[in-house]
Design a protein around this motif. Structure first.
Motif, PDB file in Angstrom:
ATOM      1  N   ASP B  10      62.977  44.830   6.222  1.00  0.00           N
ATOM      2  CA  ASP B  10      64.164  45.375   5.550  1.00  0.00           C
ATOM      3  C   ASP B  10      63.783  46.724   4.963  1.00  0.00           C
ATOM      4  N   ASP B  11      64.637  47.732   5.135  1.00  0.00           N
ATOM      5  CA  ASP B  11      64.307  49.056   4.614  1.00  0.00           C
ATOM      6  C   ASP B  11      64.521  49.152   3.110  1.00  0.00           C
ATOM      7  N   ASP B  12      65.190  48.172   2.530  1.00  0.00           N
ATOM      8  CA  ASP B  12      65.500  48.212   1.094  1.00  0.00           C
ATOM      9  C   ASP B  12      64.405  47.470   0.322  1.00  0.00           C
ATOM     10  N   ASP B  13      63.681  48.211  -0.519  1.00  0.00           N
ATOM     11  CA  ASP B  13      62.538  47.562  -1.171  1.00  0.00           C
ATOM     12  C   ASP B  13      62.961  46.514  -2.203  1.00  0.00           C
ATOM     13  N   SER B  14      64.179  46.643  -2.755  1.00  0.00           N
ATOM     14  CA  SER B  14      64.663  45.603  -3.677  1.00  0.00           C
ATOM     15  C   SER B  14      64.883  44.292  -2.932  1.00  0.00           C
ATOM     16  N   VAL B  15      65.439  44.397  -1.745  1.00  0.00           N
ATOM     17  CA  VAL B  15      65.695  43.179  -0.963  1.00  0.00           C
ATOM     18  C   VAL B  15      64.372  42.559  -0.511  1.00  0.00           C
ATOM     19  N   SER B  17      61.585  42.776  -2.063  1.00  0.00           N
ATOM     20  CA  SER B  17      61.004  42.169  -3.268  1.00  0.00           C
ATOM     21  C   SER B  17      61.681  40.836  -3.578  1.00  0.00           C
ATOM     22  N   ARG B  34      59.013  48.001   6.729  1.00  0.00           N
ATOM     23  CA  ARG B  34      60.040  48.831   6.094  1.00  0.00           C
ATOM     24  C   ARG B  34      61.027  49.424   7.095  1.00  0.00           C
ATOM     25  N   ASP B  35      60.742  49.256   8.363  1.00  0.00           N
ATOM     26  CA  ASP B  35      61.715  49.686   9.371  1.00  0.00           C
ATOM     27  C   ASP B  35      61.456  48.911  10.667  1.00  0.00           C
ATOM     28  N   ASP B  54      66.564  42.459   8.706  1.00  0.00           N
ATOM     29  CA  ASP B  54      67.752  43.200   8.264  1.00  0.00           C
ATOM     30  C   ASP B  54      68.420  43.810   9.492  1.00  0.00           C
ATOM     31  N   LYS B  56      70.796  46.299   9.511  1.00  0.00           N
ATOM     32  CA  LYS B  56      71.076  47.737   9.447  1.00  0.00           C
ATOM     33  C   LYS B  56      69.903  48.470   8.818  1.00  0.00           C
ATOM     34  N   MET B  57      69.070  49.006   9.675  1.00  0.00           N
ATOM     35  CA  MET B  57      67.929  49.785   9.195  1.00  0.00           C
ATOM     36  C   MET B  57      68.001  51.160   9.858  1.00  0.00           C
TER      37      MET B  57
END
Lengths: 245, 132
Positions: B10-15, B17, B34-35, B54, B56-57
């Protein structure tokens, strides 16, 4: 730095007229992007809140609190961008321009970017003092934040770069991605992305332009030009014998 | 004892985490991408038992990764994470071989149930349900 035409120009954004009404017609891809931009922070807020409720350990408490606050900030900015999109589409957005320091604008845009991500802050590579520009400070910060977010999109061990220059009565801020594959711009669908559409419309309303240059295998660069404040234009003319009045 | 290995892409680090904190600490090994490109590299080098992907990256999106995974690792279970509730997204992911979907925002309990359906050895974890 030269303003000569780039090797290939993918986005050349003209005046605001004829652009804004298009913003009201969102493509399926743009709607999907909005869902993504709202869905991720919302997932973080609800998910971490549930974890906080279920677990009381210090690691969870610290991480969840930090992430919830960060996600709330992202959600707030995403909502602001959507409201701006609506205002642009309906023609109701009015700028309140005045002479402002471009350095302060860039610093605020970078700070907003940093509050919502762990991606690296773009490195300031400018050679000269930031000029003063004629702008609505709040809207120009928003536009530059969106441009920075777009160009510095991919997580990377390297930072994007930001530079500024002056030419022909304009201040030009350039943001260059860290990697050749390091921005959303490598994604063809991103050409019409909501964030960059809002940024280009806001910059066009200022009487400026947003140009995006990208080549396969090359770093992407966004160049935002904004009119210099009157006193800065006078100074530019006085210091450049080619531009006598 | 080898722990089950879960790759979170997932490119979103909050997700990322959130996923990492939700999965039972000490019960799984979590690897993060991360991608899409990094995800494919880590699948080859780390041989995960489950992929949380994820949709949508930037760059190489989830659809690309899933298509590639199905060619190279046809039996790897894949849970697709998406904020998109559109039926067309689910149809495409299903056609490409996704095993199940979680729509953002999702509950950590929902995530654990989905993970446990593919890794039943984790079913004893009570870290989210014993709090009350």
């Amino acid at each position: 730095m030269s303003l000569a035409a780039p090797h290939r120009l993918d986005d050349d954004i003209g005046p605001a007229s004829g652009q804004l009404s298009d913003l009201a017609r969102l493509s399926t891809e743009q709607l999907s992007e909005i869902r993504h931009d709202l869905g991720n922070p919302l997932a973080a807020i609800t998910g971490f809140a549930e974890l906080l409720h279920a677990r009381g350990d210090e690691t969870t408490r610290k991480e969840a609190t930090t992430r919830i606050l960060e996600a709330a900030e992202r959600l707030s900015l995403a909502l602001e961008d959507i409201l701006t999109l609506i205002a642009l589409g309906s023609g109701t957005l009015v700028l309140h321009t005045e002479p402002v320091d471009l350095g302060t604008i860039v610093a605020e845009a970078l700070a907003a970017f940093e509050r919502t991500t762990t991606r690296h802050r773009p490195t300031d590579r400018r050679q000269e003092e930031w000029p003063r520009v004629e702008a609505d400070a709040e809207r120009l910060v928003q536009a530059l934040r969106l441009v920075i977010d777009h160009i510095a999109d991919a997580p990377s061990s390297e930072a994007a770069e930001i530079v500024a220059e002056q030419s022909d009565g304009l201040a030009i801020v350039s943001v260059t991605s860290a990697r050749s594959d390091g921005s959303r711009l490598r994604d063809p669908a991103a050409a019409g992305a909501v964030g960059i559409s809002v940024a280009r419309a806001l910059i066009a309303l200022h009487g400026g332009r947003l140009r995006i240059e990208r080549e396969p295998g090359q770093r992407a660069t966004a160049r935002c030009s904004v009119p210099l404040a009157v006193e800065a234009r006078s100074h530019e003319s006085a210091s450049d014998p080619r531009r006598g009045r | 004892m080898n722990l089950p290995r879960i790759l979170v892409a997932d490119d979103d680090d909050s997700v990322r985490s959130l996923l990492r904190l939700t999965l039972p600490a000490g019960g799984v090994e979590v690897v993060e991408a991360r991608d899409g490109e990094e995800a494919l590299e880590l699948i080859s080098s780390h041989a995960p038992d489950l992929l949380l992907l994820d949709w949508k990256m930037p760059g190489r999106p989830g659809a690309d990764v899933l298509a590639e995974v199905r060619r190279s690792h046809p039996t790897l279970p894949v849970i697709v994470l998406t904020a998109d509730q559109a039926g067309s997204t689910h149809e495409l992911a299903g056609a490409l071989g996704a095993d199940t979907f979680l729509t953002k925002p999702f509950s950590p309990l929902e995530l654990l149930e989905a993970v446990e359906s593919f890794l039943p050895e984790l079913a004893g974890d009570q870290s989210l349900t014993d709090a009350e």
